[in-house]
Enzyme design. Structure first.
Site, PDB file in Angstrom:
ATOM      1  N   SER A   1     -27.548  41.808  32.632  1.00 18.86           N
ATOM      2  CA  SER A   1     -28.181  41.981  31.325  1.00 18.86           C
ATOM      3  C   SER A   1     -29.678  41.678  31.341  1.00 18.86           C
ATOM      4  CB  SER A   1     -27.478  41.100  30.278  1.00 18.86           C
ATOM      5  OG  SER A   1     -26.154  41.536  30.069  1.00 18.86           O
TER       6      SER A   1
ATOM      7  N   SER B   1     -41.265  44.944  31.323  1.00 17.04           N
ATOM      8  CA  SER B   1     -42.422  44.242  30.762  1.00 17.04           C
ATOM      9  C   SER B   1     -42.539  44.436  29.251  1.00 17.04           C
ATOM     10  CB  SER B   1     -43.706  44.705  31.456  1.00 17.04           C
ATOM     11  OG  SER B   1     -43.949  46.078  31.215  1.00 17.04           O
TER      12      SER B   1
ATOM     13  N   LYS C   1     -31.620  39.110  32.883  1.00 19.04           N
ATOM     14  CA  LYS C   1     -32.151  37.753  32.749  1.00 19.04           C
ATOM     15  C   LYS C   1     -33.266  37.453  33.746  1.00 19.04           C
ATOM     16  CE  LYS C   1     -29.386  34.556  33.971  1.00 19.04           C
ATOM     17  NZ  LYS C   1     -28.926  33.329  34.583  1.00 19.04           N
TER      18      LYS C   1
END
EC number: 4.1.1.32
Length: 614
Positions: free
Chosen positions: A266, A522, A268
């Protein structure tokens, strides 16, 4: 017979509690030699491992490790939390009575280190002088030199560090025995592997692996399972599988610290090591504290403080590249001392490669071996560059110290920790979850964490799109039963006079054609900037039954090309889909004994708000 006291005294470990502990397990495992190690032994141990063929060179100051092919990941079904009280049984902690399981593991360990060296690894899972130092110390015993090298990268290893503790008798006793990996019956009824945290004795007993969290006992077994128990038993702290970052606003000088839990796959690690998008880079800088574990406690000023107890990064290599995570690639450049495990490896050039590292496979397959050690060139040509026949294991890893990560925070090693402004949860969800929703009520934040999930696949779970729930992303790491864990979390929050803001994020919404609506990586910084704007009153958002979402004009979209239609969908709440989700959440929560009434009250508030909206 090795004179344990003589060896430990010569190394500076003179504490009688330590000598007694090492003697006890030397009598069980029966090693031929005992060696105490510190981080200063790293270069010598690396050379010994290279000479013994346990490691291969992977470039200047880089190393390659290949584990046994059945020993490549955590084994949750063999991982057990043991105590002396049946009331400690939860849904996910795989509880066993310590009187039942300890004799089995000790029996498997008996004599299993004959002919080997027992390495004594004194370590610390915090900065020295931390408020949680008493819970951070450990001594791992292992018969595997590669495990020592990985531990040196992942924990603060050293006799001097250990001896400087305020109470050197308070330490986790961690015993790792590799075992005969080819004859342990992995995956059969005769499986001899056990990975046991005897939580109420602060003892860890792992038998039958040399890989990752099964063998690096400071990491998951101590840093999460034992710490989860210690935090609850003491009432003093939370130990969570959270990333921890700081967003530095260079214009105002303010730093915002955000922790967050994400189930597997997911995003992290990529979020934790994120580089701001070009359009925002002049103003913002993201500082990396850690991508996997956060310990959090109540400070004297009434704020929640946190730290990363680890000393390094044990990252999944697959799909790590210059776009997804340039800081991770920088952390494994030549001369960093990084160790790669179960990637592809070129025996001629000593290069490593994994799926997603580059757009294309290496042009010349000569010399390349897959993660099992088989030559790619000996495969049928149709299988040499086929996605159906991988080169690297899906769980292949890199291990590197924190100091090699370019955006490591200058505050990372501060024993006082850093104040936590926000806690986020996020799982891979194609619909239902907006880009971000802030949660004002702390109890609803804990409720949201307990019902955190990521989408299952049809092949793995049977119902595509349905969530596999992973409370706080701690499902494989809980030592406490779920009801007690939730109450402990609420108790910590109740002690705070300045509470962090909770939020839920989702980078994975899809359009009708299956494409991602949000560019991710980003660009995810933009959602977190809104979260901090909302916390400080610079944004008001739009209230929904499940939290507050940004208005389109509140998100900083400078330099981002995204359509109004996509943005509208990213910020929308599908009430009908949420009503379906609420029913599933209720069934999920009903599994847990002793769940606090505050959690059920939060559930009811959300359910009633959805009914009213419908």
């Amino acid at each position: 017979m090795v004179d344990v006291a003589q060896v430990l005294n010569a190394a500076g470990l003179t504490n009688p509690a330590v000598i007694e502990y090492v003697q006890e397990w030397a009598d069980v495992t029966r090693p031929d030699r005992i060696e105490v190690v510190s981080a200063s032994d790293d270069a010598r141990l690396l050379q010994e491992a290279l000479d013994a063929g346990e490691l291969e060179p992977a470039g200047e100051g880089l190393y390659y490790s290949q584990s046994y092919w059945k020993d490549t990941a955590r084994s949750e079904e063999r991982t057990i939390v043991a105590t002396s009280n049946p009331d400690d049984k939860g849904v996910y902690n795989n509880w066993r009575h310590s009187d039942e399981i300890k004799p089995v593991v000790i029996g498997n360990m008996t004599g299993a280190s004959e002919g080997k060296t027992m390495y004594v690894i004194p370590y610390l899972m915090s900065a020295p002088g931390s408020p949680l130092e008493a819970y951070a110390a450990g001594i791992e015993l292992t018969d595997n030199r590669s495990v020592v090298l990985q531990m040196i990268r992942m924990a603060r290893v050293g006799v001097d560090t250990f001896n400087a503790l305020a109470d050197p008798t308070s330490f986790v006793r961690a015993v790792h025995v590799t075992g005969d990996l080819e004859n342990l019956g992995q995956g059969t009824p005769e499986d001899k592997r056990y990975f046991v945290t005897v939580a109420d004795e602060r003892t860890i007993l792992h038998f039958g692996s040399s890989y990752g969290g099964n063998a690096l006992l400071g990491k998951i077994a101590h840093g999460l399972r034992q710490a989860n128990w210690d935090g609850g038993a003491s009432g003093k702290f939370l130990a969570e599988q959270y990333m921890l970052i700081a967003i530095h606003d260079k214009q105002t000088g303010r730093k915002y610290h955000i922790a967050g839990g994400f189930p597997s796959a997911s995003g992290k690690t990529n979020l934790a090591m994120m580089v701001p998008p070009d359009a925002l880079g002049d103003r913002y800088y993201v500082e990396f504290f850690g991508d996997d574990i956060a310990w959090m406690w109540v400070g004297d000023d009434g704020k929640l403080y946190g730290m990363n107890p680890e000393f390094g990064v044990f990252g999944v290599a697959i799909d790590t590249n210059e776009k997804t995570n340039p800081n991770a690639l920088a952390a494994v450049q030549p001369k960093t001392g990084a160790i790669f495990t179960n990637t592809a490896y070129d025996v001629n050039t000593h290069e490593t490669w994994w799926e997603g590292k580059t757009p294309d496979y290496p042009s010349d397959v000569t010399g390349w071996r897959d993660w099992k050690g088989n030559l790619i060139s000996e495969r049928p040509e149709a299988e040499q560059r086929s996605k159906d026949f991988v080169w690297a294991h899906p769980n292949c890893r890199f291990t590197s110290t924190m100091s090699n990560v370019p955006n490591e925070s200058p505050d990372y090693n501060d024993p006082a920790g850093v104040p936590i402004d926000g806690i986020i949860y996020g799982g891979r969800t194609r619909d239902r979850e907006p880009l971000i929703r802030a949660i004002d009520d702390p109890a609803e934040g804990v409720y949201d964490g307990l019902t955190l999930g990521a989408e299952a696949t049809a092949a793995a779970e049977g119902v595509a799109g349905q969530l596999r729930y992973d409370p706080m992303s701690m499902r494989p790491f809980l030592a406490l039963p779920e009801g007690r864990y939730a109450q402990h979390f609420l108790n910590i929050l109740d002690q705070l006079t300045d509470k962090p803001l909770f939020a839920h994020v989702n980078w994975f919404q899809r359009d009708a054609d299956g494409g991602y609506l949000w560019p991710g990586y980003s660009e995810n910084l933009r959602a977190l900037l809104w979260m901090m704007d909302y916390r400080e009153g610079r944004a008001t958002g739009t209230k929904t039954p499940v939290g507050v979402v940004p208005t389109k004009d509140e998100l900083n979209l400078d330099g981002l090309d995204i359509s109004d239609a996509d943005l509208e969908q990213l910020l929308a709440i599908d009430v009908d889909r949420w009503k379906q989700e609420i029913e599933l959440r209720e069934a999920h929560l009903k599994q847990f004994n002793g769940l606090p009434q505050e959690i059920w009250d939060a559930h009811e508030r959300v359910a009633k708000a959805l009914d009213a909206e419908a």
